[in-house]
Design a protein around this motif. Structure first.
Motif: not given
Length: 161
Positions: A145-147, A149-152
């Motif tokens: 989920s952290g990954y 949230r940070n994917v552009a």
């Protein structure tokens, strides 16, 4: 290393003696080469001071040669360790990419649970959670989920489609 240690004290004496005697590096190298040229018998028949000078120069240069060899061996070992470290890092990166890919696929399936028509609206959340944990291990939820949230968004990649 043992050989170096045996020459160490002699090297210290030779260094100071050759400096005081004013013998140049090239002359010292030449005298050291004469030890290899002459046989032990010929060295014993020479004047003692000359033979000792040749042997002292030989010991001085041999110590430096041993140091050079040790340094080259050390550099070689460091390069080997760096090579092994790069290979291990590459292997770890490939494993991490593989793991991340499988976890992202599981995350995609997990998101699919929200639109799955076979799951009734009144189904208890605990039952849906069990299905979610079957798709993705509980410990992996936070990193995935952290990954996510940070994917552009990749506009260039989207335009190519």
């Amino acid at each position: 290393m043992t050989r170096r240690q045996s020459f160490a004290s002699l090297h210290e004496f030779a260094r100071s003696f050759l400096d005081v005697a004013g013998i140049s590096t090239e002359s010292g190298r030449y005298y050291a080469s004469l030890v290899r040229y002459y046989t032990v018998y010929k060295l014993q028949r020479m004047p003692v001071r000359v033979a000792r000078l040749y042997l002292l120069c030989f010991a001085f240069h041999r110590f430096r040669q041993i140091n050079d060899n040790l340094i080259e061996a050390f550099i070689h070992l460091v390069q080997q360790y760096e090579k092994w470290a790069r290979a291990a890092a590459q292997e770890a990166m490939l494993k991490a990419q593989s793991d991340a890919g499988s976890r992202l696929q599981a995350a995609g399936k997990l998101l699919g649970l929200f639109v799955d028509e076979t799951i009734a609206d009144g189904t208890p959340f605990s039952k849906v959670r069990k299905q979610a944990f079957a798709l993705l291990e509980r410990e992996q939820f936070e990193p995935v989920s952290g990954y996510l949230r940070n994917v552009a968004f990749d506009r260039a990649g989207f335009k190519k489609r």
